[in-house]
Write a protein that holds these residues in place. Structure first.
Motif, PDB file in Angstrom:
ATOM      1  N   HIS A 180       0.826  -1.202   0.000  1.00 53.80           N
ATOM      2  CA  HIS A 180       0.000   0.000   0.000  1.00 53.80           C
ATOM      3  C   HIS A 180       0.864   1.258   0.000  1.00 53.80           C
ATOM      4  CE1 HIS A 180      -3.550  -2.368   2.016  1.00 53.80           C
ATOM      5  NE2 HIS A 180      -3.257  -2.796   0.793  1.00 53.80           N
ATOM      6  N   GLY A 181       0.529   2.170  -0.912  1.00 49.37           N
ATOM      7  CA  GLY A 181       1.229   3.441  -0.961  1.00 49.37           C
ATOM      8  C   GLY A 181       2.558   3.397  -1.672  1.00 49.37           C
ATOM      9  N   THR A 182       2.935   2.268  -2.279  1.00 53.07           N
ATOM     10  CA  THR A 182       4.202   2.151  -2.987  1.00 53.07           C
ATOM     11  C   THR A 182       3.944   1.986  -4.484  1.00 53.07           C
ATOM     12  OG1 THR A 182       4.362  -0.268  -2.901  1.00 53.07           O
ATOM     13  CG2 THR A 182       5.098   0.962  -0.953  1.00 53.07           C
ATOM     14  N   VAL A 183       5.031   2.015  -5.250  1.00 53.15           N
ATOM     15  CA  VAL A 183       4.904   1.835  -6.692  1.00 53.15           C
ATOM     16  C   VAL A 183       4.428   0.426  -7.021  1.00 53.15           C
ATOM     17  CG1 VAL A 183       7.295   1.089  -7.017  1.00 53.15           C
ATOM     18  CG2 VAL A 183       6.075   2.193  -8.900  1.00 53.15           C
ATOM     19  N   TRP A 184       4.721  -0.533  -6.116  1.00 54.28           N
ATOM     20  CA  TRP A 184       4.273  -1.903  -6.349  1.00 54.28           C
ATOM     21  C   TRP A 184       2.768  -2.033  -6.208  1.00 54.28           C
ATOM     22  CZ3 TRP A 184       7.466  -4.688  -8.899  1.00 54.28           C
ATOM     23  CH2 TRP A 184       8.833  -4.493  -8.765  1.00 54.28           C
ATOM     24  N   ALA A 185       2.141  -1.118  -5.496  1.00 53.07           N
ATOM     25  CA  ALA A 185       0.676  -1.114  -5.440  1.00 53.07           C
ATOM     26  C   ALA A 185       0.099  -0.826  -6.820  1.00 53.07           C
ATOM     27  CB  ALA A 185       0.190  -0.070  -4.433  1.00 53.07           C
ATOM     28  N   VAL A 186       0.746   0.081  -7.552  1.00 53.44           N
ATOM     29  CA  VAL A 186       0.305   0.400  -8.917  1.00 53.44           C
ATOM     30  C   VAL A 186       0.465  -0.822  -9.817  1.00 53.44           C
ATOM     31  CG1 VAL A 186       0.688   1.895 -10.903  1.00 53.44           C
ATOM     32  CG2 VAL A 186       0.888   2.827  -8.586  1.00 53.44           C
ATOM     33  N   VAL A 187       1.605  -1.530  -9.673  1.00 51.26           N
ATOM     34  CA  VAL A 187       1.847  -2.720 -10.488  1.00 51.26           C
ATOM     35  C   VAL A 187       0.799  -3.783 -10.187  1.00 51.26           C
ATOM     36  CG1 VAL A 187       3.477  -4.583 -10.962  1.00 51.26           C
ATOM     37  CG2 VAL A 187       4.308  -2.244 -10.650  1.00 51.26           C
ATOM     38  N   TRP A 188       0.547  -4.032  -8.896  1.00 52.43           N
ATOM     39  CA  TRP A 188      -0.468  -5.036  -8.522  1.00 52.43           C
ATOM     40  C   TRP A 188      -1.827  -4.667  -9.102  1.00 52.43           C
ATOM     41  CZ3 TRP A 188      -0.414  -9.439  -5.152  1.00 52.43           C
ATOM     42  CH2 TRP A 188      -1.682  -9.944  -4.843  1.00 52.43           C
ATOM     43  N   ALA A 189      -2.213  -3.411  -8.936  1.00 48.62           N
ATOM     44  CA  ALA A 189      -3.526  -2.973  -9.403  1.00 48.62           C
ATOM     45  C   ALA A 189      -3.665  -3.165 -10.913  1.00 48.62           C
ATOM     46  CB  ALA A 189      -3.760  -1.505  -9.023  1.00 48.62           C
ATOM     47  N   ALA A 190      -2.610  -2.797 -11.662  1.00 51.45           N
ATOM     48  CA  ALA A 190      -2.681  -2.898 -13.117  1.00 51.45           C
ATOM     49  C   ALA A 190      -2.728  -4.353 -13.578  1.00 51.45           C
ATOM     50  CB  ALA A 190      -1.492  -2.179 -13.748  1.00 51.45           C
ATOM     51  N   VAL A 191      -1.865  -5.200 -13.015  1.00 54.83           N
ATOM     52  CA  VAL A 191      -1.813  -6.602 -13.441  1.00 54.83           C
ATOM     53  C   VAL A 191      -3.085  -7.338 -13.041  1.00 54.83           C
ATOM     54  CG1 VAL A 191      -0.608  -8.801 -13.137  1.00 54.83           C
ATOM     55  CG2 VAL A 191       0.695  -6.683 -13.436  1.00 54.83           C
ATOM     56  N   ALA A 192      -3.541  -7.130 -11.812  1.00 53.51           N
ATOM     57  CA  ALA A 192      -4.746  -7.822 -11.345  1.00 53.51           C
ATOM     58  C   ALA A 192      -5.961  -7.407 -12.158  1.00 53.51           C
ATOM     59  CB  ALA A 192      -4.971  -7.533  -9.858  1.00 53.51           C
ATOM     60  N   TYR A 193      -6.050  -6.121 -12.470  1.00 55.16           N
ATOM     61  CA  TYR A 193      -7.200  -5.673 -13.263  1.00 55.16           C
ATOM     62  C   TYR A 193      -7.116  -6.207 -14.694  1.00 55.16           C
ATOM     63  CZ  TYR A 193     -10.909  -2.895 -15.186  1.00 55.16           C
ATOM     64  OH  TYR A 193     -12.071  -2.523 -15.803  1.00 55.16           O
ATOM     65  N   PHE A 194      -5.904  -6.260 -15.264  1.00 51.16           N
ATOM     66  CA  PHE A 194      -5.749  -6.796 -16.621  1.00 51.16           C
ATOM     67  C   PHE A 194      -6.186  -8.256 -16.681  1.00 51.16           C
ATOM     68  CE2 PHE A 194      -3.056  -9.366 -19.426  1.00 51.16           C
ATOM     69  CZ  PHE A 194      -3.445  -8.866 -20.659  1.00 51.16           C
ATOM     70  N   LEU A 195      -5.728  -9.064 -15.730  1.00 47.67           N
ATOM     71  CA  LEU A 195      -6.079 -10.481 -15.753  1.00 47.67           C
ATOM     72  C   LEU A 195      -7.579 -10.691 -15.565  1.00 47.67           C
ATOM     73  CD1 LEU A 195      -3.101 -11.968 -13.700  1.00 47.67           C
ATOM     74  CD2 LEU A 195      -3.477 -12.097 -16.167  1.00 47.67           C
ATOM     75  N   MET A 196      -8.181  -9.876 -14.697  1.00 46.38           N
ATOM     76  CA  MET A 196      -9.617 -10.017 -14.487  1.00 46.38           C
ATOM     77  C   MET A 196     -10.410  -9.481 -15.677  1.00 46.38           C
ATOM     78  SD  MET A 196     -12.156  -8.274 -11.667  1.00 46.38           S
ATOM     79  CE  MET A 196     -12.109  -6.698 -12.530  1.00 46.38           C
ATOM     80  N   GLY A 197     -10.149  -8.227 -16.080  1.00 46.90           N
ATOM     81  CA  GLY A 197     -10.984  -7.579 -17.078  1.00 46.90           C
ATOM     82  C   GLY A 197     -10.666  -7.970 -18.507  1.00 46.90           C
ATOM     83  N   SER A 198      -9.374  -8.030 -18.842  1.00 52.30           N
ATOM     84  CA  SER A 198      -8.988  -8.263 -20.233  1.00 52.30           C
ATOM     85  C   SER A 198      -8.944  -9.732 -20.607  1.00 52.30           C
ATOM     86  CB  SER A 198      -7.615  -7.643 -20.511  1.00 52.30           C
ATOM     87  OG  SER A 198      -7.623  -6.260 -20.267  1.00 52.30           O
ATOM     88  N   VAL A 199      -8.774 -10.608 -19.629  1.00 49.26           N
ATOM     89  CA  VAL A 199      -8.653 -12.034 -19.923  1.00 49.26           C
ATOM     90  C   VAL A 199      -9.897 -12.794 -19.446  1.00 49.26           C
ATOM     91  CG1 VAL A 199      -7.254 -14.109 -19.611  1.00 49.26           C
ATOM     92  CG2 VAL A 199      -6.145 -11.871 -19.796  1.00 49.26           C
ATOM     93  N   ALA A 200     -10.074 -12.899 -18.131  1.00 52.56           N
ATOM     94  CA  ALA A 200     -11.133 -13.762 -17.598  1.00 52.56           C
ATOM     95  C   ALA A 200     -12.531 -13.216 -17.895  1.00 52.56           C
ATOM     96  CB  ALA A 200     -10.939 -13.944 -16.095  1.00 52.56           C
ATOM     97  N   TYR A 201     -12.741 -11.926 -17.650  1.00 60.31           N
ATOM     98  CA  TYR A 201     -14.075 -11.363 -17.886  1.00 60.31           C
ATOM     99  C   TYR A 201     -14.443 -11.407 -19.366  1.00 60.31           C
ATOM    100  CZ  TYR A 201     -18.034  -8.148 -17.658  1.00 60.31           C
ATOM    101  OH  TYR A 201     -19.288  -7.589 -17.756  1.00 60.31           O
ATOM    102  N   THR A 202     -13.469 -11.122 -20.216  1.00 59.09           N
ATOM    103  CA  THR A 202     -13.714 -11.184 -21.656  1.00 59.09           C
ATOM    104  C   THR A 202     -14.082 -12.602 -22.086  1.00 59.09           C
ATOM    105  OG1 THR A 202     -12.279  -9.317 -22.161  1.00 59.09           O
ATOM    106  CG2 THR A 202     -12.622 -10.921 -23.911  1.00 59.09           C
TER     107      THR A 202
END
Length: 528
Positions: A180-202
């Motif tokens: 939380h509050g680090t640059v790795w939070a941005v990485v986690w958010a982007a990767v997790a959202y990509f896998l959910m929205g762009s792959v599994a949800y699609t």
């Protein structure tokens, strides 16, 4: 007389028979505008010269009209569905919305207030990732159109993708506290959202949305499917708000405790979503017959290029949904920072998302009376009024704010039901214009446009409150930030919905024209 279109080697002989010529008054090259109920009823021809001369009104439909009837054509698939199939189809979108509604309504607040990512960064993540998953939709649509199995084109994908989708939806809210509050939070958010929205949800949502056009070609039954889909969306959105809003109030200012409460809430909802996917797989059937089981990517793209109905529906939908998704992403901010109570989140989500459970029953009869394009414009106008009320209402006039939310919800629920119905109709328009039936690619393109609107709406809304000084994790927001939330919640949606009303006036296919297209397709099927 207009010559019949020679639209495929296998069909040239049958299409060139005498009697297939188009009457001059129905020729797309010379069709005249006529006024019916005060509006233009013209069916615009596809712009592609290759399909411009196609005969839309066949000898079969001329014979029916000579007897004074305009009854629906004989079906190429199931004309009526069972109550369980309607319920299962609605349940499928309830399951979809475990991921979708979480991402639209609650994930922005989680990322700004728990993961401590700035609003500008959150808006950029949503814009980039949703733009990416818009492209994966088109790829998935083409894959589906080339799928042919013993159990169908669409149902296998829904079943196979359900477990990964549910797991990834929960993972988006399970970021390790140390990030939380680090640059790795941005990485986690982007990767997790990509896998959910762009792959599994699609992988689940594209076949799910395409399934409606394959279950039946009857307009009334499709209206009911779209209605139950809207019901499923509303029920899951309200359930999420009721389940999550107590945690938002109880653990305000304690990010770790809030995250734990969210995960405990989402796990049982995930089990419910999985059961709904299994039910949909078990009872749904793909009934509408196709002349070609596997459609190539080139043929699918040709279908889209000639599908003016899909193009105009997409343009209108982008405008409307940009405003809708901007508002949906800000409801939690609006109730907490403008109205002063996070506990009101459940009330406003129920008002915005749950209103369709009350007004939705009126959509099918209103479609029969007014037609889909006209009802779309009227419902969008109601949304403009609701958005302006939400922007202007004083914080101490809660009843008026709830009224604005109810009007906004009545609009969004009705327009979404109409959109899904119109999208299924554009499948036949594309088939009539190109000779290929491409449910997967047609729905994928429509989903692409919806996600483009979602990306723009979600990003612009979050950016706007950041521009006005919103700060995550602070006890209270500045007056400037509160005004920014009001503008993003009201002025932005109102302007976008007004644009959608103007664009819908150029939609080329009213309900009568759709019936004539079905008659022509039915005649072609009999010849084959």
């Amino acid at each position: 007389m207009c010559r019949p279109r020679q639209w495929g080697t296998a069909h040239r002989a049958s299409r060139a028979r005498p009697g297939n010529e188009m009457p001059p008054d129905r020729c797309p090259a010379t069709v005249r505008r006529s006024r019916h109920r005060g509006r233009d009823r013209r069916l615009g021809a596809p712009p592609d010269d290759e399909v411009r001369g196609r005969a839309m009104t066949t000898a079969h439909t001329r014979k029916r009209r000579s007897h004074g009837t305009d009854a629906p054509p004989r079906s190429r698939g199931a004309r009526s569905l069972t109550p369980l199939q309607f319920l299962a189809y609605g349940g499928g979108d309830a399951a979809n919305n475990l991921a979708f509604s979480l991402a639209v309504t609650f994930l922005p607040l989680y990322l700004t207030d728990v993961a401590l990512i700035s609003p500008a960064t959150v808006g950029t993540i949503f814009l980039v990732m949703r733009f990416v998953d818009a492209f994966t939709d088109v790829i998935m649509g083409s894959v589906i159109d080339r799928t042919s199995t013993r159990i169908g084109k669409f149902r296998p994908w829904i079943l196979a993708g359900s477990i990964p989708l549910i797991a990834l939806a929960i993972a988006n809210f399970a970021m390790p506290a140390g990030l939380h509050g680090t640059v790795w939070a941005v990485v986690w958010a982007a990767v997790a959202y990509f896998l959910m929205g762009s792959v599994a949800y699609t992988a689940v949502n594209i076949p799910y949305g395409s399934l409606a056009a394959a279950m039946t070609d009857n307009g009334t039954e499709r209206s009911r499917l779209a209605l139950f889909r809207s019901f499923g969306t509303a029920i899951m959105q309200v359930a999420l708000a009721l389940a999550i809003s107590p945690a938002l109030s109880a653990y305000a200012g304690d990010p770790d405790a809030l995250q734990s409460a969210l995960i405990r809430t989402l796990i049982p909802l995930g089990v419910l979503a999985l059961a709904l996917y299994v039910l949909l797989f078990a009872v749904s059937r793909e009934n509408v017959r196709r002349s070609v089981d596997r459609v190539s990517l080139r043929s699918s793209l040709r279908t889209i290029a000639s599908n003016r109905a899909l193009q105009m529906l997409g343009a209108s939908s982008i405008a409307y949904l940009l405003g809708l998704f901007a508002a949906n992403g800000l409801v939690a901010y609006y109730t907490r920072d403008v109205l002063g109570s996070a506990g009101l989140l459940a009330v406003f989500v129920a008002a915005i998302s749950g209103t369709v459970l009350v007004v939705g029953w009126a959509v099918p009869p209103l479609i029969r009376r007014l037609g889909k394009p006209r009802l779309f414009r009227l419902a969008a106008g109601v949304g403009v009024v609701g958005a302006l009320i939400l922007m202007l209402v004083p914080a101490d006039m809660l009843w008026l704010a709830v009224l604005g939310a109810l009007l906004f919800g009545a609009s969004s629920g009705s327009v979404n039901a109409i959109m899904w119905n119109m999208e299924a109709d554009t499948v036949e328009y594309g088939e009539w214009a190109s000779g290929y039936r491409s449910e997967g690619t047609t729905y994928a393109v429509f989903s692409f446009l919806r996600k483009l609107a979602q990306a723009l709406g979600g990003a612009v809304g979050i950016w706007m409150i950041g521009w006005f000084g919103y700060q995550g994790g602070v006890p209270a927001q500045s007056d400037s930030a509160v005004n920014g939330i009001r503008l993003a919640m009201g002025a932005l949606p109102a302007a976008a919905m007004l644009l959608s009303i103007l664009l819908m006036r150029f939609y080329p296919m009213d309900d009568a024209a759709h019936r004539r297209i079905l008659a022509d397709l039915d005649e072609r099927a009999r010849r084959e």
